[in-house]
Scaffold this motif. Structure first.
Motif, short mmCIF file in Angstrom:
data_model
loop_
_atom_site.label_atom_id
_atom_site.label_comp_id
_atom_site.label_asym_id
_atom_site.label_seq_id
_atom_site.Cartn_x
_atom_site.Cartn_y
_atom_site.Cartn_z
N PRO A 196 4.67 -2.39 2.89
CA PRO A 196 4.42 -3.81 2.61
C PRO A 196 3.27 -4.32 3.47
CG PRO A 196 6.77 -3.39 2.88
CD PRO A 196 6.05 -2.15 3.34
N ALA A 197 2.74 -5.45 3.13
CA ALA A 197 1.59 -6.00 3.85
C ALA A 197 1.91 -6.17 5.34
CB ALA A 197 1.19 -7.33 3.23
N LEU A 198 0.94 -5.82 6.18
CA LEU A 198 1.00 -6.02 7.64
C LEU A 198 2.14 -5.25 8.30
CD1 LEU A 198 0.30 -9.88 7.77
CD2 LEU A 198 -1.34 -7.99 7.90
N ARG A 199 2.54 -4.13 7.72
CA ARG A 199 3.57 -3.30 8.32
C ARG A 199 2.94 -2.10 9.02
NH1 ARG A 199 8.78 -3.76 6.15
NH2 ARG A 199 9.19 -5.96 5.68
N SER A 200 3.61 -1.65 10.07
CA SER A 200 3.19 -0.44 10.77
C SER A 200 3.81 0.76 10.08
CB SER A 200 3.61 -0.49 12.24
OG SER A 200 3.01 -1.59 12.90
N ARG A 238 0.85 -1.20 0.00
CA ARG A 238 0.00 0.00 0.00
C ARG A 238 0.89 1.24 0.00
NH1 ARG A 238 -4.45 -0.69 4.64
NH2 ARG A 238 -2.59 -1.13 5.92
N ILE A 239 0.34 2.34 -0.45
CA ILE A 239 1.08 3.60 -0.53
C ILE A 239 0.48 4.58 0.47
CG2 ILE A 239 1.71 5.54 -2.02
CD1 ILE A 239 1.65 3.63 -4.38
N ALA A 240 1.36 5.17 1.28
CA ALA A 240 0.93 6.17 2.27
C ALA A 240 1.40 7.55 1.80
CB ALA A 240 1.51 5.85 3.64
N VAL A 241 0.46 8.52 1.77
CA VAL A 241 0.76 9.87 1.31
C VAL A 241 0.31 10.86 2.38
CG1 VAL A 241 0.45 11.57 -0.53
CG2 VAL A 241 0.35 9.12 -1.07
N ALA A 242 1.24 11.75 2.77
CA ALA A 242 0.92 12.78 3.77
C ALA A 242 0.94 14.15 3.12
CB ALA A 242 1.93 12.73 4.92
N VAL A 243 -0.05 14.99 3.48
CA VAL A 243 -0.18 16.34 2.94
C VAL A 243 0.04 17.34 4.07
CG1 VAL A 243 -1.68 17.91 1.63
CG2 VAL A 243 -1.84 15.43 1.27
N PHE A 291 -7.26 5.42 7.92
CA PHE A 291 -6.78 6.34 6.88
C PHE A 291 -6.83 5.70 5.49
CE2 PHE A 291 -4.71 7.29 10.89
CZ PHE A 291 -4.91 8.66 11.01
N ALA A 292 -7.32 4.48 5.41
CA ALA A 292 -7.39 3.78 4.13
C ALA A 292 -8.52 4.33 3.28
CB ALA A 292 -7.57 2.28 4.35
N GLY A 293 -8.31 4.36 2.00
CA GLY A 293 -9.32 4.84 1.07
C GLY A 293 -8.88 4.58 -0.35
N GLU A 294 -9.67 5.04 -1.27
CA GLU A 294 -9.32 4.88 -2.68
C GLU A 294 -8.32 5.96 -3.09
OE1 GLU A 294 -12.92 5.06 -4.85
OE2 GLU A 294 -13.65 3.11 -4.18
N ARG A 295 -7.58 5.64 -4.13
CA ARG A 295 -6.62 6.62 -4.66
C ARG A 295 -7.35 7.89 -5.08
NH1 ARG A 295 -5.37 8.06 -9.57
NH2 ARG A 295 -6.59 6.37 -10.50
N ALA A 296 -6.66 9.02 -4.91
CA ALA A 296 -7.17 10.34 -5.29
C ALA A 296 -8.20 10.88 -4.30
CB ALA A 296 -7.75 10.35 -6.70
N ARG A 297 -8.42 10.21 -3.16
CA ARG A 297 -9.26 10.77 -2.09
C ARG A 297 -8.41 11.73 -1.27
NH1 ARG A 297 -14.60 9.88 -3.29
NH2 ARG A 297 -14.91 7.73 -3.94
N GLY A 315 -2.28 18.20 6.94
CA GLY A 315 -2.48 17.28 8.05
C GLY A 315 -3.18 16.00 7.67
N HIS A 316 -3.48 15.81 6.40
CA HIS A 316 -4.21 14.63 5.96
C HIS A 316 -3.24 13.49 5.60
CE1 HIS A 316 -7.30 17.74 5.49
NE2 HIS A 316 -8.19 16.73 5.55
N LEU A 317 -3.71 12.27 5.83
CA LEU A 317 -2.97 11.06 5.48
C LEU A 317 -3.90 10.13 4.72
CD1 LEU A 317 -0.44 9.17 5.74
CD2 LEU A 317 -1.49 8.29 7.84
N LEU A 318 -3.45 9.64 3.58
CA LEU A 318 -4.23 8.71 2.77
C LEU A 318 -3.39 7.45 2.50
CD1 LEU A 318 -6.73 7.97 1.02
CD2 LEU A 318 -5.56 9.09 -0.91
N ILE A 319 -4.06 6.31 2.65
CA ILE A 319 -3.41 5.03 2.36
C ILE A 319 -4.28 4.27 1.37
CG2 ILE A 319 -2.65 2.83 3.33
CD1 ILE A 319 -2.12 4.27 5.95
N PHE A 320 -3.66 3.86 0.26
CA PHE A 320 -4.42 3.14 -0.77
C PHE A 320 -3.53 2.03 -1.36
CE2 PHE A 320 -2.31 6.68 -2.84
CZ PHE A 320 -1.75 6.11 -3.98
N GLY A 321 -4.17 1.10 -2.05
CA GLY A 321 -3.45 -0.03 -2.63
C GLY A 321 -2.55 0.40 -3.78
N ALA A 322 -1.31 -0.13 -3.78
CA ALA A 322 -0.36 0.24 -4.84
C ALA A 322 -0.83 -0.22 -6.21
CB ALA A 322 1.00 -0.35 -4.53
N HIS A 323 -1.67 -1.26 -6.24
CA HIS A 323 -2.15 -1.75 -7.53
C HIS A 323 -3.03 -0.74 -8.25
CE1 HIS A 323 -5.41 -2.78 -4.72
NE2 HIS A 323 -6.20 -2.65 -5.77
#
Length: 583
Positions: free
Chosen positions: A534-538, A484-489, A558-564, A492-500
């Motif tokens: 990577p999977a199951l990582r903190s 998964r990809i974690a992006v911080a703005v 913080f999980a969601g779809e890409r571009a949220r 103060g926002h954090l978004l996590i979405f699947g790399a696929h």
């Protein structure tokens, strides 16, 4: 010659305006092809190549020319033959046990030693010649470790030394008409068979003449034995006994001379029996010779029998096996370098250097006055380095050629052609199959292979369309399906979405990673950090001197779809400086 020796022995030479290079061949194969051509004069080159598969040199090295090249040689009379040494692995060593035709072991050892001295063969630590009477060819190479791929090493040596050689083939020879001509295999064997037929005919004709002459003399001997007393009387009493013998018994001059040359001991009764036996045998031989000379089929059968006999008596198995092999390629410079862990360090003013190991603190290195640490990348010395500038161009640099970190390095601009006002800001170091997430602080990005970033031009290649954005540090991705990809703005926002959800591209702007409202973007809010989980990582969130670790269950908030837009981080951790995946 009873066999086509021009093909068996081979030859080479040069004259005014012409040259010849005929390789040696196997006796049994050439004889079988000649016999086939006797039976089928219209046989094609492909038919003959079922017997003559290729040249046969006095070495067990392999002939690796493709079958199409061999067929061209035998059809046109021109081409080339490639031979390659053979080797085996013994107790971790590479043992070369056969060399190409006329290759010098001493010369090959010199070539390998020269590469070792020039540090172009770091995977080999020792070479020695162990050839003796029992092992005529035994060259031993000792690899640096058991991890060295012997096949890769030998392919490099095949391409750079005489362990693989090419031999020009030009089947140019003087034919029975006395004129030089480049001939095909079919033409050579056909012309030789015609000449052989003439030779056998002349041989048999000569032998038949000898038999007829001997029978003629034997007839005179028999006349003498039947009239022995009278013959003796003539010889004793007549002044010209030869003339008298010819008149008295109707003998020829040759017969009369033969009788006069007889010794007294040959006048015994036993000699008469021997003459009759010899006469019978010669009459049988006369009949056989006349039969062969009068029948083309019998002549062909005799030629076939003689060829078969010679092949059985003098022939042997093929020495040089014909095996299809892939083309030898020399190892690239980076492949010849020892693979060691390194850390490449870039300063703010663009000075670059390479430190051994991954356990160094690049910020603690000394820098020139007014200069400071900018970024670094960890990898191995034989991996290609990619440097990104502020315009989104990527430049390739050979890592092993960088100066040591014991010095203050050298300007990277001396190795690449930077565009005006451009500056190197990011580095990436990995093998060509590694994937990176390339993202900008405006929230766009894509997945790209390291090999797609490489180029040969010093001017680099355009990879990321930045516009007014800035490129963030490349994030390594191992498995796009599970990561998964974690992006911080900076809002103060954090978004996590699947790399696929992110596409793999070779260049471009990419797709939107996170939603930054236009008003906030105009106010200066940007993506401040990105990482691959990577999977199951903190996830460790670093904000200034403070940090917080979010467990996999916490990350679901913080999980969601890409571009949220994502969710707000807790107070005190909204100004994110760095995101790190924890094991």
């Amino acid at each position: 010659a009873r066999v086509p020796s021009i093909l068996l022995n081979g030859t080479t030479g040069i004259a005014v305006g012409m040259a010849t290079d005929i390789p040696p061949h196997n006796l049994r194969e050439v004889v079988n092809a000649a016999i086939h051509l006797l039976d089928d004069p219209a046989a094609s080159a492909s038919d003959l190549m079922r017997f003559v598969t290729g040249p046969d040199y006095p070495t067990t090295a392999e002939i690796i020319s493709p079958s199409a090249d061999l067929r061209k040689i035998y059809e046109t009379g021109n081409g080339s033959i490639r031979m390659r040494a053979t080797y085996a692995s013994e107790d971790g060593d590479i043992v070369i046990n056969a060399l190409p035709h006329q290759a010098s072991p001493a010369r090959i050892l010199e070539q390998i030693a020269a590469q070792m001295q020039a540090k172009k063969l770091p995977m080999i630590v020792d070479i020695r010649d162990e050839s003796d009477h029992e092992n005529p060819i035994r060259l031993v190479l000792t690899p640096r470790s058991n991890r060295v791929n012997a096949e890769d090493v030998m392919m490099h040596l095949f391409a750079t030394t005489d362990l693989e050689k090419s031999y020009r083939v030009n089947l140019n020879m003087i034919g029975v008409d006395g004129r030089p001509q480049v001939k095909s295999l079919h033409s050579i064997l056909t012309e030789w068979l015609d000449w052989r037929r003439q030779t056998v005919t002349r041989r048999l004709t000569h032998r038949l003449d000898q038999v007829m002459d001997r029978l003629h003399i034997l007839e005179g001997y028999l006349v003498a034995y039947l009239n022995i007393d009278e013959v003796i009387q003539i010889i004793r009493e007549e002044d010209e006994p030869k003339h008298e013998l010819m008149l008295r018994f109707g003998l020829s001059e040759i017969q009369a001379n033969a009788i006069l040359d007889l010794r007294l001991r040959h006048l015994a009764k036993l000699e008469e029996v021997k003459i009759q036996v010899e006469q019978t045998e010669l009459e049988k031989e006369q009949k056989y010779l006349e039969g062969v000379l009068g029948s083309r089929a019998k002549m062909t059968r005799l030629m076939r029998d003689e060829l078969t006999q010679d092949a059985e008596t003098y022939g042997d198995e093929r020495h040089s096996p014909i095996i299809a092999r892939q083309e030898a390629r020399a190892l690239r410079e980076d492949q010849l370098v020892a693979s060691e862990p390194v850390t490449v360090v870039l300063s703010d003013n663009g000075w670059i250097r390479s430190a051994k190991g991954h356990d160094i603190d690049p910020r603690a290195l000394t820098y020139k006055s007014g200069d400071q640490y900018l970024t670094s990348a960890q990898g191995r010395s034989n991996q290609p380095l990619v440097a990104f500038d502020t315009t989104g161009r990527a430049y390739s640099v050979q890592t092993h050629t960088l100066p040591s970190a014991r010095s203050q390095g050298e300007p990277l601009s001396g190795r690449i052609d930077l565009t005006i006002n451009a500056k190197i800001t990011q580095l990436a170091l990995a093998d060509e199959t590694t994937q990176w997430v390339l993202a900008t602080d405006h929230g766009y990005g894509f997945i790209c292979k390291h090999g797609d970033l490489l180029g040969r031009n010093k001017a680099g290649k355009s990879v990321v369309n930045l516009g007014d954005a800035k490129l963030l540090p490349p994030a390594l991705i191992v498995d796009a399906e599970l990561s998964r990809i974690a992006v911080a703005v900076s809002s103060g926002h954090l978004l996590i979405f699947g790399a696929h959800e992110l596409p793999e591209l070779t260049k471009g702007k990419g797709n939107k990673l996170v939603q930054i409202p236009p008003a906030l973007l105009k106010e200066g809010h940007r993506v401040t950090a990105i990482t691959v989980l990577p999977a199951l990582r903190s996830l460790r969130v670093i904000a200034g001197k403070r940090h917080v670790t979010l467990s996999p269950s916490d990350l679901e908030n913080f999980a969601g779809e890409r571009a949220r837009r994502g969710k707000l981080l807790p107070r005190g951790f909204q100004r994110v400086d760095e995101l790190q995946a924890e094991s």
